[in-house]
Write a protein that holds these residues in place. Structure first.
Motif, mmCIF file in Angstrom:
data_model
loop_
_atom_site.group_PDB
_atom_site.id
_atom_site.type_symbol
_atom_site.label_atom_id
_atom_site.label_comp_id
_atom_site.label_asym_id
_atom_site.label_seq_id
_atom_site.Cartn_x
_atom_site.Cartn_y
_atom_site.Cartn_z
ATOM 1 N N ALA A 261 0.835 -1.205 0.000
ATOM 2 C CA ALA A 261 0.000 0.000 0.000
ATOM 3 C C ALA A 261 0.867 1.252 0.000
ATOM 4 N N VAL A 262 1.938 1.253 0.759
ATOM 5 C CA VAL A 262 2.848 2.408 0.774
ATOM 6 C C VAL A 262 3.452 2.610 -0.608
ATOM 7 N N ALA A 263 3.827 1.510 -1.274
ATOM 8 C CA ALA A 263 4.426 1.621 -2.604
ATOM 9 C C ALA A 263 3.433 2.149 -3.637
ATOM 10 N N LEU A 264 2.127 1.893 -3.416
ATOM 11 C CA LEU A 264 1.113 2.320 -4.374
ATOM 12 C C LEU A 264 0.395 3.596 -3.946
ATOM 13 N N GLY A 265 0.905 4.270 -2.917
ATOM 14 C CA GLY A 265 0.336 5.547 -2.504
ATOM 15 C C GLY A 265 -0.812 5.462 -1.521
ATOM 16 N N LEU A 266 -1.065 4.288 -0.962
ATOM 17 C CA LEU A 266 -2.137 4.133 0.026
ATOM 18 C C LEU A 266 -1.510 4.043 1.428
ATOM 19 N N TYR A 290 6.847 -1.987 11.453
ATOM 20 C CA TYR A 290 5.959 -0.827 11.561
ATOM 21 C C TYR A 290 6.769 0.460 11.683
ATOM 22 N N GLY A 291 7.837 0.407 12.468
ATOM 23 C CA GLY A 291 8.677 1.600 12.613
ATOM 24 C C GLY A 291 9.478 1.920 11.364
ATOM 25 N N ARG A 292 9.721 0.912 10.511
ATOM 26 C CA ARG A 292 10.549 1.133 9.314
ATOM 27 C C ARG A 292 9.724 1.370 8.057
ATOM 28 N N LEU A 293 8.407 1.457 8.163
ATOM 29 C CA LEU A 293 7.597 1.697 6.968
ATOM 30 C C LEU A 293 8.057 2.982 6.268
#
Length: 415
Positions: A261-266, A290-293
């Motif tokens: 989701a982070v890679a796709l903008g979510l 979680y801390g390294r997202l």
């Protein structure tokens, strides 16, 4: 059961005999046979009886002539079974050459050929005879195509040749056996088709192809892989929402969704999903993730992580994650305090490395070099070098263990 069946058979013969006698007793009939100038005259009843007796004598003669052949076949089959049993015992004991020799000979019996060839191929492969293993595999494919294909697919899966596994299994017709379903699902997941492989989970449950724990692990693996392989944001959300809640609250699945989701903008949806999963099932390994997202904008992760301190105040992974989040917001002092506390609670090389990052960001090169050196020493299982500059109060605060209570409010002893 056999006595009952025999009794029925004899009763049927008696009824048939009685019916035949009722037919022939009124008129026995005449049968005339002329052959080479000779004439034979008899009644129909005697003719039928003589005809049956002649066929019985021919059958009895044929049965007697086959007795030696049947005895030889019975001896050969028993010998093949003995070789199969001895070969499997030798295979279990690790006597590869003896096992291959016995099983190859047992394969001469058509009824035992499939298990014998399977064992012979494994024995040959175990002692490194590639040529013999290939020969037994070819014989297995020629004799029993499904068993040969399944054995070939298993070998290809061990070599991580997933495309060839799928190609081999495509040659099977009809419903795939449970073992083939497992191999196909794993190969499809490895080739970017985990979403298709999830459709086979119901068949695997129905066939009880795997123990319950292994099937659950495979389900989590396929769910996480299907999310990681989502090509677009809308596909990712569709797959995520199609998963039942128990999978959405599994940390490994939520972590896969969060990173994709982070890679796709979510970013907000990904962070929320992983945090919800950690609320439901605490997993220190995924707390660190979680801390390294790698979010492009801050989504209030730090307050959510600090709320976990009430229940997991002494968890080194949570303390390191808090330090990472503080580092991203340039809260150097707070990040340093969390890292010192994490080290006091047993954190490893990662905490020392982040401590080095914090001191580097504050232009404290001397202490940063010491922290990086300690990260290297800890990764090598060597004792870290002591730090200077920490007051007694700070050291006591680092070592302090937060009070924990059970559901009745009674304090618990620290672990």
């Amino acid at each position: 059961m056999n006595l009952y069946r025999s009794l029925l058979w004899w009763l049927a013969l008696a009824v048939l005999g009685a019916f035949a006698w009722s037919v022939f007793s009124q008129d026995l009939g005449d049968v005339v046979v002329r052959f080479r100038g000779l004439t034979y005259t008899t009644t129909l009843a005697y003719f039928v009886l003589a005809w049956g007796l002649a066929w019985f004598l021919i059958w009895a003669l044929w049965w007697l002539l086959q007795l030696p052949l049947r005895a030889w076949r019975r001896h050969a089959r028993q010998q093949a079974r003995n070789r199969l049993v001895s070969g499997l015992e030798a295979l279990h004991q690790g006597r590869w050459a003896r096992a291959e020799s016995l099983l190859a000979k047992a394969a001469d019996d058509a009824e035992l050929r499939t298990p014998a060839l399977l064992g012979a191929r494994r024995a040959a492969a175990s002692h490194g005879d590639v040529e013999a293993a290939a020969r037994h595999q070819a014989a297995l494919l020629a004799h029993d195509h499904p068993a040969g294909v399944l054995e070939q697919a298993t070998r290809l899966a061990e070599l991580q040749r997933h495309d060839e596994v799928l190609e081999a299994l495509s040659g099977l017709t009809g419903p795939l056996p449970p073992r083939a379903l497992v191999l196909q699902a794993q190969a499809m997941a490895a080739r970017g088709r985990a979403h298709e492989a999830q459709a086979q989970l119901n068949a695997l449950r129905r066939e009880q192809a795997l123990p319950a724990d292994q099937l659950s692990a495979l389900e989590l693996q396929l769910a996480a892989a299907a999310l990681e392989q989502a090509p677009q944001a809308d596909v990712l959300l569709q797959r995520w929402q199609a998963h039942p809640q128990r999978l959405q609250l599994a940390p490994s699945v939520a972590d896969a969704f969060a990173h994709r989701a982070v890679a796709l903008g979510l970013e907000a949806q990904g962070v929320q999903a992983l945090a919800d999963a950690l609320d439901a099932q605490w997993e220190p390994a995924f707390v660190s993730r979680y801390g390294r997202l790698p979010v492009a904008r801050e989504i209030a992760r730090l307050p959510r992580a600090e709320a976990w301190m009430a229940a997991h105040a002494n968890d080194p992974a949570l303390l390191v994650a808090l330090a990472q989040l503080c580092f991203q917001q340039q809260l150097w002092g707070k990040a340093e305090d969390y890292l010192h506390r994490a080290l006091a609670q047993g954190a490893g090389a990662e905490a020392w490395e982040w401590l080095g990052h914090v001191w580097t960001a504050q232009n404290d090169s001397a202490r940063a070099a010491l922290a990086y050196a300690n990260a290297l020493r800890v990764s090598r299982d060597e004792p870290p070098l002591s730090l200077s500059g920490r007051t007694l109060r700070e050291q006591i605060a680092d070592q302090a263990v937060a009070e924990q209570r059970n559901e009745h409010g009674i304090p618990l002893l620290p672990r």
